[in-house]
Each structure stands twice: as structure tokens, then as C-alpha cells.
Design a protein around this motif. Sequence first.
Motif, PDB file in Angstrom:
ATOM      1  N   LYS A 189      14.065  -0.847  -1.694  1.00 45.49           N
ATOM      2  CA  LYS A 189      14.803   0.670  -1.919  1.00 45.49           C
ATOM      3  C   LYS A 189      15.615   0.604  -2.698  1.00 45.49           C
ATOM      4  O   LYS A 189      15.833   1.909  -3.450  1.00 45.49           O
ATOM      5  CB  LYS A 189      15.608   0.704  -0.463  1.00 45.49           C
ATOM      6  N   GLU A 190      16.327  -0.167  -3.357  1.00 41.83           N
ATOM      7  CA  GLU A 190      17.414  -0.466  -4.242  1.00 41.83           C
ATOM      8  C   GLU A 190      16.477  -0.310  -5.636  1.00 41.83           C
ATOM      9  O   GLU A 190      16.900   0.368  -6.512  1.00 41.83           O
ATOM     10  CB  GLU A 190      18.267  -1.636  -4.189  1.00 41.83           C
ATOM     11  N   LYS A 191      15.589  -1.095  -5.699  1.00 43.66           N
ATOM     12  CA  LYS A 191      14.792  -1.117  -6.880  1.00 43.66           C
ATOM     13  C   LYS A 191      13.949   0.175  -7.345  1.00 43.66           C
ATOM     14  O   LYS A 191      13.873   0.629  -8.292  1.00 43.66           O
ATOM     15  CB  LYS A 191      13.774  -2.255  -6.962  1.00 43.66           C
ATOM     16  N   LEU A 192      13.368   0.886  -6.315  1.00 42.34           N
ATOM     17  CA  LEU A 192      12.598   1.947  -6.549  1.00 42.34           C
ATOM     18  C   LEU A 192      13.419   3.234  -6.258  1.00 42.34           C
ATOM     19  O   LEU A 192      12.844   4.376  -6.617  1.00 42.34           O
ATOM     20  CB  LEU A 192      11.427   1.756  -5.510  1.00 42.34           C
ATOM     21  N   GLY A 193      14.658   3.369  -5.720  1.00 41.26           N
ATOM     22  CA  GLY A 193      15.353   4.356  -5.385  1.00 41.26           C
ATOM     23  C   GLY A 193      14.829   5.472  -4.550  1.00 41.26           C
ATOM     24  O   GLY A 193      14.832   6.679  -4.719  1.00 41.26           O
ATOM     25  N   MET A 194      14.122   5.098  -3.539  1.00 41.42           N
ATOM     26  CA  MET A 194      13.496   5.710  -2.525  1.00 41.42           C
ATOM     27  C   MET A 194      14.319   5.993  -1.339  1.00 41.42           C
ATOM     28  O   MET A 194      15.293   5.419  -1.042  1.00 41.42           O
ATOM     29  CB  MET A 194      11.895   5.257  -2.071  1.00 41.42           C
ATOM     30  N   SER A 195      13.950   6.934  -0.475  1.00 45.25           N
ATOM     31  CA  SER A 195      14.517   7.301   0.824  1.00 45.25           C
ATOM     32  C   SER A 195      13.645   6.817   1.836  1.00 45.25           C
ATOM     33  O   SER A 195      12.419   6.523   1.700  1.00 45.25           O
ATOM     34  CB  SER A 195      14.726   8.693   1.080  1.00 45.25           C
ATOM     35  N   ILE A 196      14.455   6.085   2.852  1.00 45.36           N
ATOM     36  CA  ILE A 196      13.554   5.834   4.193  1.00 45.36           C
ATOM     37  C   ILE A 196      13.909   6.341   5.489  1.00 45.36           C
ATOM     38  O   ILE A 196      15.036   6.550   5.802  1.00 45.36           O
ATOM     39  CB  ILE A 196      13.862   4.183   4.149  1.00 45.36           C
ATOM     40  N   LEU A 197      12.730   6.575   6.167  1.00 39.52           N
ATOM     41  CA  LEU A 197      13.040   7.087   7.633  1.00 39.52           C
ATOM     42  C   LEU A 197      12.274   5.700   8.383  1.00 39.52           C
ATOM     43  O   LEU A 197      11.262   5.687   8.311  1.00 39.52           O
ATOM     44  CB  LEU A 197      12.154   8.489   7.883  1.00 39.52           C
ATOM     45  N   PHE A 198      13.286   5.313   9.028  1.00 38.55           N
ATOM     46  CA  PHE A 198      12.718   4.112   9.808  1.00 38.55           C
ATOM     47  C   PHE A 198      12.772   4.294  11.292  1.00 38.55           C
ATOM     48  O   PHE A 198      13.835   4.664  11.838  1.00 38.55           O
ATOM     49  CB  PHE A 198      13.728   3.040   9.496  1.00 38.55           C
ATOM     50  N   MET A 243       0.980  -1.010  -0.117  1.00 32.61           N
ATOM     51  CA  MET A 243      -0.049  -0.095  -0.043  1.00 32.61           C
ATOM     52  C   MET A 243       0.845   1.202  -0.053  1.00 32.61           C
ATOM     53  O   MET A 243       0.683   2.239  -0.715  1.00 32.61           O
ATOM     54  CB  MET A 243      -0.866  -0.065   1.348  1.00 32.61           C
ATOM     55  N   ALA A 244       2.207   1.089   0.765  1.00 34.48           N
ATOM     56  CA  ALA A 244       2.756   2.635   0.852  1.00 34.48           C
ATOM     57  C   ALA A 244       3.677   2.671  -0.321  1.00 34.48           C
ATOM     58  O   ALA A 244       3.727   3.661  -0.628  1.00 34.48           O
ATOM     59  CB  ALA A 244       3.581   2.465   2.164  1.00 34.48           C
ATOM     60  N   LEU A 245       3.793   1.688  -1.117  1.00 29.92           N
ATOM     61  CA  LEU A 245       4.888   1.796  -2.200  1.00 29.92           C
ATOM     62  C   LEU A 245       3.897   1.915  -3.550  1.00 29.92           C
ATOM     63  O   LEU A 245       4.519   2.395  -4.596  1.00 29.92           O
ATOM     64  CB  LEU A 245       5.654   0.706  -2.387  1.00 29.92           C
ATOM     65  N   ALA A 246       2.584   1.863  -3.617  1.00 32.32           N
ATOM     66  CA  ALA A 246       1.664   1.515  -4.601  1.00 32.32           C
ATOM     67  C   ALA A 246       2.030   3.018  -5.518  1.00 32.32           C
ATOM     68  O   ALA A 246       1.811   2.779  -6.680  1.00 32.32           O
ATOM     69  CB  ALA A 246       0.419   1.488  -4.194  1.00 32.32           C
TER      70      ALA A 246
END
Length: 330
Positions: free
Chosen positions: A203-212, A169-172
Motif C-alpha cells: 500500500k505504501e509502495k504503490l500508493g493505493m487504497s484498500i477496502l478490507f 494478480m490483483a496488483l499487476a
Amino acid sequence: MTKPILEVKDLSINFHTERGVIPAVKNCSFTIESGETVCIVGESGSGKSVSSLGIMGLLPKDTGRADHGEILFGGQDLLKKNKKDMRRIRGNEISMIFQEPMTSLNPVYTVGDQIAESLRFHKKMNKKQSMEKAIEFLKLVGIPSPEQRINEYPHQLSGGMRQRIMIAMALACDPKLLIADEPTTALDVTIQAQVLELMKDLKEKLGMSILFITHDLGVVADIADRVVVMYAGVVVEEATVWEIFANPYHPYTLGLLEAMPTVDAKGERLKTIEGTLPNPTQLPGGCRFNPRCRFASELCRNEEPTLEKVDGERRVACWHYDKLITKEVI
């Protein structure tokens, strides 16, 4: 040099209640670069989740307020956006995985409908297109038999599958920034490892940043590039993951690391940080950690340290970080 994808500057969040103003976060500052994973760590009540809800514009509307600071995303201050603008950004450019998937998913809608909803709203897809895309994302997050699962309800799925649904859902809508609020807390260690590996791959496939956001330093070691340590609503240390584990500069960070169980600690008592987090309405004077700190001095009890740069880009809020490095008793 490119600008960070997210800049949080001197963010202060308070809850305005009948009993008065309750401070939750004070002067919180950090950045996230494009393609970077930043972990916010600290005990429950440190202000981690409240900070993330402030970024998403999801603070309780009647009480929660960001009374000071800026949240710059793509150079624009999210605190100045109206509700319509935030709805366009939320779920589209910034997405969030919430802590408990069973309470975050709607029990009366199929998981396919819940994934497809954001695609229809943000990407203007019709029902057929959005459901086809939803199946693609179920495959992406490793859900078996996605054509079947898309028509099932949350209660029909295991905890691990529900968490994967939340990630789908978050990545859609291909967000630039993903906020993950303790997404592995309710999972067993095997499923937790699978979810963490999945997030690193995506993260590698979509090139996004993450706040964990997490309290588990084992998770931090596995996924983080940089770490922000929070205590009682303030940032007390920020450094790369390697610097944090090799040489913590703040007594609280040291305490968190020492409390981690180790494989070779046979017959030894697990170390703990004495005491508990202070009540936000009765914060101690000086450094907020001083009542629990083995290195505390009179200066610590009277004056609150500010977050300062030391050793390059590293930041710490401690009067005696230099003595802590050598474990010198003050």
C-alpha cells in the motif's frame, strides 16, 4: 479538499428469486479516501462480501441487482457502466483478492499465465513482456525463486504462496483501489501476519487504497484507518479504528469487541453475542439488532434508526448510543 476515490451512496442490493425478493444490503453508504484502508466488519451474512461484489459488478447476473443507490469511482457511477466499461475498470483500476485462493485460481493454468493474462488484456503487453512483469510481481510479494514458481500450478503451492499469487494478480496493473475479501481467513496465524504486513508495505509502495473485508477485529486493529460495521445488511457504525476500539457507540460493535479473547482472561468464559443473525426474509421490526441487544427498548423494537453523524464525522445507527457509552441499562 480532494474527493474520495470511492463513494458508496445509499446502495441497496437485492436477490430476485422464485421465492421473491431477498434483501441483502440496504442503504449502505461509506467512502474511501486516496491512500486509506477502510475495513468492513461483521458476522457472516452481514452483507460485507455482497457489497464488494456490487462494487466490482460481479453480482450473480440472473438474480443479484443493485436496485438503488450510486457507486462513484473517480466521480463516475459504476452502476451505470456497461459490461465492456466494467471489464476495462475491473482488474485494472479496481482489483479484488477473493476469499479462498485455491478456488479462485484456475487449476489448469500456471500461475504465471494467470498473472500475465490481465497485463496482456489491460496493458497490451506481449507474452514475453507480461511474463517478465509477472516475475517482478512475484518478487514484490515475496515469492522465492519466482522464475521457477511462474511455471507451476496452484496445487503445487502452499496456501500462503497461493494467497501471495492472488495478491500479485490483483496488483499487476497498479490499481487505484484494492478490495480484499477476507484474504487471510484460510491461513494460519504466522502466514496471516506475513500477508497483512505485505499488504501494508505494498500500500505504501504503490500508493493505493484498500477496502478490507473481515470478521476478525484483530486484523482490523492491525491494518485499518477507518472501520465500517455492518449487521444484517445495514451499516450500524462508522468511525476511525481508534474510536471503535476505545469507545464503541453501537451495541453490536461492543459485542464484537467483548467477544475477542484476551491474554489475561484466565478462567473466564468467552463472551458471546446471544442469538444469531436474522433471516433476511424475516427481519425484525425496528432496529435489526434489537432481538440480540441488551440495551433494546420499546423504541428500538418499533422504529428503525437511521445512520446519523455524531461527534464530528463519526456515524452510528442507534437510538441509545449515548446510554451505551456509559453502559447504562435502559
